[in-house]
Design an enzyme around this catalytic site. Structure first.
Site, PDB file in Angstrom:
ATOM      1  N   LYS A  54       0.837  -1.201   0.000  1.00 24.02           N
ATOM      2  CA  LYS A  54       0.000   0.000   0.000  1.00 24.02           C
ATOM      3  C   LYS A  54       0.876   1.257   0.000  1.00 24.02           C
ATOM      4  CE  LYS A  54      -3.819  -2.481   2.170  1.00 24.02           C
ATOM      5  NZ  LYS A  54      -4.600  -2.816   3.374  1.00 24.02           N
ATOM      6  N   GLN A  98      -4.305  -1.463   9.717  1.00 28.16           N
ATOM      7  CA  GLN A  98      -4.318  -2.793   9.100  1.00 28.16           C
ATOM      8  C   GLN A  98      -4.977  -3.798  10.049  1.00 28.16           C
ATOM      9  OE1 GLN A  98      -3.519  -3.386   5.962  1.00 28.16           O
ATOM     10  NE2 GLN A  98      -3.842  -5.592   6.062  1.00 28.16           N
ATOM     11  N   ASP A 121     -10.751   3.304   4.667  1.00 28.79           N
ATOM     12  CA  ASP A 121     -11.045   1.864   4.628  1.00 28.79           C
ATOM     13  C   ASP A 121     -12.542   1.600   4.738  1.00 28.79           C
ATOM     14  OD1 ASP A 121      -9.266  -0.173   4.206  1.00 28.79           O
ATOM     15  OD2 ASP A 121      -8.384  -0.047   6.202  1.00 28.79           O
TER      16      ASP A 121
HETATM   17  N1  GUN Z   1      -6.906  -6.672   6.137  1.00 26.12           N
HETATM   18  C1  GUN Z   1      -7.274  -7.362   5.019  1.00 26.12           C
HETATM   19  N2  GUN Z   1      -7.795  -6.515   4.103  1.00 26.12           N
HETATM   20  C2  GUN Z   1      -7.761  -5.284   4.649  1.00 26.12           C
HETATM   21  C3  GUN Z   1      -8.159  -4.005   4.186  1.00 26.12           C
HETATM   22  O1  GUN Z   1      -8.664  -3.813   3.084  1.00 26.12           O
HETATM   23  N3  GUN Z   1      -7.936  -2.982   5.048  1.00 26.12           N
HETATM   24  C4  GUN Z   1      -7.401  -3.165   6.286  1.00 26.12           C
HETATM   25  N4  GUN Z   1      -7.250  -2.097   7.056  1.00 26.12           N
HETATM   26  N5  GUN Z   1      -7.032  -4.329   6.746  1.00 26.12           N
HETATM   27  C5  GUN Z   1      -7.208  -5.385   5.924  1.00 26.12           C
END
Ligand code: GUN
Length: 291
Positions: A54, A98, A121
């Protein structure tokens, strides 16, 4: 019939180029670069790798990223304190915590501390609540579900009255995808570990979204001929012939399903790249909201 293969990598690339162009237009107009703060707690290798991807994608799009790493035994208070301070930081337009968080931390408490207008998110309880309610609009849609809907939309511009089956009811993928499909007027069935006659339910699906995290669980014989199949699973299976000792497969037995479906996403190269593209898009939108 062999299914059309939906090239998530190419679609994501196109979205990332659009975001990059918009970011550079902003810079030309003297507007600040969008900024994304990532919060990684603990040392889960999968989470570390996702966060790194990311951050790299942000850099490539001209988006600033601010990485924060905390040990797995961080206190709830300290973690929430960090998120509150990022919520107040004008350089930060989007905040990504995350998930999953290490055991012992209260996820909802942390997500509640994210400023609503920085919730790129889409996991803030208010945004998810709005997603579930008629006539309410979330500020941001969760990234993987948004990517799934983007790909579906390209195959089926109208989902009205379509039988959609979602495998999995996780907070991150299954449930928000199901809510988005309902908002698109599909008839939605959510399946999970207690569902009876799963194969028979799946056979009714014009649209199948598989997000259970079980390698190649969905067999070709479960798929309705011509169905659109979106495979969210990314599972490692041992494979001594590969340099890393494993290969990645989805939740769908691809080689079988590709013979039956109308369109299908591969793994890798399907939904995965879309998640990051949607995150960049949401971060750009967050910056536009802040202007
Ligand atoms: N863990 C797995 N997919 C995601 C996501 O799209 N965002 C976040 N913050 N954690 C994740």
């Amino acid at each position: 019939m062999t299914a059309k293969v939906i090239d998530g990598k190419a679609i994501a690339e196109q979205i990332r180029t659009e975001v990059t162009n918009e970011v550079s237009k902003r810079a030309t107009a003297g507007l600040p670069r969008p900024g994304l703060a990532t919060v990684l707690v603990g040392d889960n290798p999968g989470s570390q790798s996702y966060v790194r991807s990311k951050q790299k994608a942000c850099k490539e799009a001209g988006i600033e990223s601010f990485g924060h790493e905390l040990p797995a035994d961080v206190s709830q208070k300290e973690l929430e304190g960090l998120v509150v301070s990022l919520s107040a930081d004008p350089r930060v337009n989007g905040i990504l915590v995350q998930l999953p968080l290490p055991a012992g931390l209260d996820e909802e408490g942390v997500l509640n501390a994210v400023a609503l207008n920085k919730d790129v998110d889409g996991f803030h309880p208010v945004n998810i609540g709005r997603l579930a309610q008629k006539g309410r609009e979330p500020l941001f849609i969760p990234c993987t579900p948004a990517g799934v809907m983007y790909m579906l939309n390209q195959e089926l511009p109208s989902l009205e009255g379509v039988n959609a089956v979602v495998l999995g009811r996780s907070n991150i993928v299954g449930m928000p995808v199901a809510l988005l499909l309902v908002r698109a007027n599909a008839t939605v069935t959510i399946c999970h570990s207690r569902t009876k006659n799963l194969a028979d339910v799946v056979r009714q699906a014009d649209v199948l979204v598989a997000a259970v995290g079980r390698a190649e669980m969905v067999r070709g014989s479960w798929i309705k001929p011509g169905a659109v199949v979106i495979d969210v699973g990314i599972n490692r299976v041992e494979d001594a012939s590969r340099p890393r000792g494993y290969r990645l497969v989805g939740d769908v037995a691809y080689d079988e399903a590709v013979q039956v479906a109308g369109a299908i996403t591969p793994v890798p190269g399907g939904v995965g790249p879309m998640t990051i593209a949607m995150l960049l898009r949401n971060t750009l939108r967050a910056a536009e909201i802040a202007d």
